[in-house]
Enzyme design. Structure first.
Site, mmCIF file in Angstrom:
data_model
loop_
_atom_site.group_PDB
_atom_site.id
_atom_site.type_symbol
_atom_site.label_atom_id
_atom_site.label_comp_id
_atom_site.label_asym_id
_atom_site.label_seq_id
_atom_site.Cartn_x
_atom_site.Cartn_y
_atom_site.Cartn_z
ATOM 1 N N ARG A 68 -2.433 0.602 -4.728
ATOM 2 C CA ARG A 68 -2.789 2.013 -4.579
ATOM 3 C C ARG A 68 -1.707 2.890 -5.205
ATOM 4 O O ARG A 68 -0.579 2.485 -5.359
ATOM 5 C CB ARG A 68 -2.946 2.373 -3.099
ATOM 6 C CG ARG A 68 -4.196 1.781 -2.463
ATOM 7 C CD ARG A 68 -4.411 2.362 -1.073
ATOM 8 N NE ARG A 68 -4.591 3.793 -1.109
ATOM 9 C CZ ARG A 68 -3.762 4.681 -0.551
ATOM 10 N NH1 ARG A 68 -2.689 4.291 0.085
ATOM 11 N NH2 ARG A 68 -4.008 5.966 -0.635
ATOM 12 N N LYS A 133 3.289 -4.331 6.835
ATOM 13 C CA LYS A 133 2.210 -4.522 5.859
ATOM 14 C C LYS A 133 2.059 -5.985 5.429
ATOM 15 O O LYS A 133 2.978 -6.591 4.885
ATOM 16 C CB LYS A 133 2.456 -3.629 4.629
ATOM 17 C CG LYS A 133 1.320 -3.689 3.619
ATOM 18 C CD LYS A 133 1.290 -2.486 2.705
ATOM 19 C CE LYS A 133 0.189 -2.641 1.643
ATOM 20 N NZ LYS A 133 -0.076 -1.414 0.900
ATOM 21 N N ARG A 267 3.365 7.932 6.113
ATOM 22 C CA ARG A 267 4.519 7.250 6.706
ATOM 23 C C ARG A 267 4.529 7.543 8.195
ATOM 24 O O ARG A 267 4.327 8.699 8.612
ATOM 25 C CB ARG A 267 5.797 7.797 6.061
ATOM 26 C CG ARG A 267 7.045 6.997 6.336
ATOM 27 C CD ARG A 267 8.111 7.315 5.276
ATOM 28 N NE ARG A 267 8.570 8.683 5.382
ATOM 29 C CZ ARG A 267 9.639 9.073 6.085
ATOM 30 N NH1 ARG A 267 10.340 8.203 6.770
ATOM 31 N NH2 ARG A 267 9.996 10.329 6.122
HETATM 32 C C1 BTN Z 1 -2.416 -1.602 -1.924
HETATM 33 O O1 BTN Z 1 -1.671 -1.001 -2.710
HETATM 34 O O2 BTN Z 1 -2.161 -1.682 -0.722
HETATM 35 C C2 BTN Z 1 -3.673 -2.256 -2.437
HETATM 36 C C3 BTN Z 1 -3.382 -3.592 -3.046
HETATM 37 C C4 BTN Z 1 -4.600 -4.309 -3.608
HETATM 38 C C5 BTN Z 1 -4.213 -5.588 -4.337
HETATM 39 C C6 BTN Z 1 -5.402 -6.409 -4.712
HETATM 40 S S1 BTN Z 1 -4.946 -8.043 -5.212
HETATM 41 C C7 BTN Z 1 -6.574 -8.347 -5.773
HETATM 42 C C8 BTN Z 1 -7.057 -7.066 -6.445
HETATM 43 N N1 BTN Z 1 -6.686 -7.027 -7.838
HETATM 44 C C9 BTN Z 1 -5.803 -6.063 -8.105
HETATM 45 O O3 BTN Z 1 -5.311 -5.820 -9.230
HETATM 46 N N2 BTN Z 1 -5.508 -5.391 -6.984
HETATM 47 C C10 BTN Z 1 -6.268 -5.890 -5.853
#
Ligand code: BTN
Length: 270
Positions: A68, A133, A267
């Site tokens: 994100r 997390k 946060r």
């Molecule tokens: C976040 O930032 O919390 C979201 C992370 C999401 C990661 C997943 S891994 C599988 C899919 N492919 C990606 O490039 N991102 C998501």
């Protein structure tokens, strides 16, 4: 992390055989890759995923995993779970807010079905284990303005993060191995896919309202002081749950404002 449980290789047949019959009905393809830039990008831009139904990509490693807020998702090989689920929705974009929260509930259900205790959700899309997390969810779309919208739900779960890769993560994180939890990545993938596919069906039929109570039971920040960061700066308030569409309700000086997701981070202060 513990090295006593070497990660099993991802296996398409094992993953498919663990997906429930009900969830398998609409499944059109399941691709397992050794390495990909991003499993989200692979499904959104790849050839051959135009057919109606559900398309899945699971990868051992990602070289440009997306998180994100434009962040990278640290995705070393053979260690964690990186999976994406593509399907089309005849929905307007506002519904995506609720869908993304519903996907968090689906992942929590999968964890609970594996007897993982202590899972919670931090608005909008963080998956927490014992308050730290464990994983995240990133929804991305492509579609015409009138729909249907192709939506990819990308899920990353830290299973057994190697120490060197973990050192490059710029926020507190945990993995399942640190809690003595070793579900096996194929079984974990099957459980997550089952719950995600069924939850998407439920969302199409009943919308976020069908998930709201479960989401609130998993809400890690309700009634806590939080600080929100978005493009216009930061502000503090008390988190008061979510509304019927999945927007965060933030109480600031006695008044509740709706915060819709997007380029926002939250946060927890107290
Ligand atoms: C976040 O930032 O919390 C979201 C992370 C999401 C990661 C997943 S891994 C599988 C899919 N492919 C990606 O490039 N991102 C998501």
């Amino acid at each position: 992390m513990s090295n006593t449980h070497p990660a099993e290789a991802l296996d398409q047949r094992q993953i498919l055989s663990g997906i429930s019959a009900a969830a398998s009905v609409g499944l059109r393809s399941l691709t397992v890759l050794g390495e990909v830039d991003s499993s989200n990008r692979f499904l959104l831009e790849g050839e051959g995923f135009g057919e109606a139904g559900v398309h899945v990509c699971v990868a051992e490693a990602q070289t440009a995993g997306r998180g994100r807020r434009g962040r990278a998702w640290v995705s070393p090989g053979g260690a964690n779970l990186y999976l994406s689920v593509l399907r089309s929705f005849a929905v307007v974009p506002e519904f995506l807010q609720g869908l993304s929260l519903a996907m968090g509930v689906a992942v929590a259900r999968a964890m609970q079905s594996l007897d993982v205790q202590g899972i919670a959700l931090k608005w909008p899309n963080d998956i927490l284990l014992s308050g730290v997390k464990l994983g995240g969810i990133l929804l991305e779309t492509s579609g015409r303005s009138r729909g249907p919208w192709r939506v990819v739900t990308g899920i990353g779960i830290n299973v057994q993060m190697p120490a060197d890769a973990g050192a490059s993560i710029d926020q507190p994180w945990t993995d399942l191995a640190a809690h003595g939890i070793h579900p096996g990545r194929n079984r974990l993938a099957s459980r997550v896919l089952t719950e995600v596919i069924l939850a998407q069906e439920q969302f199409v039929e009943a919308g976020f309202e069908a998930f709201r109570r479960d989401w609130e039971l998993l809400d890690a920040v309700r009634d806590r002081q939080v600080e929100l960061h978005d493009v216009s700066g930061s502000r503090r308030g008390t988190a008061r749950g979510v509304d019927t569409g999945g927007a965060l309700l933030l109480e600031v000086q006695g008044r509740c404002e709706r915060v819709v997701s997007g380029d926002i981070s939250l946060r927890v202060l107290t």
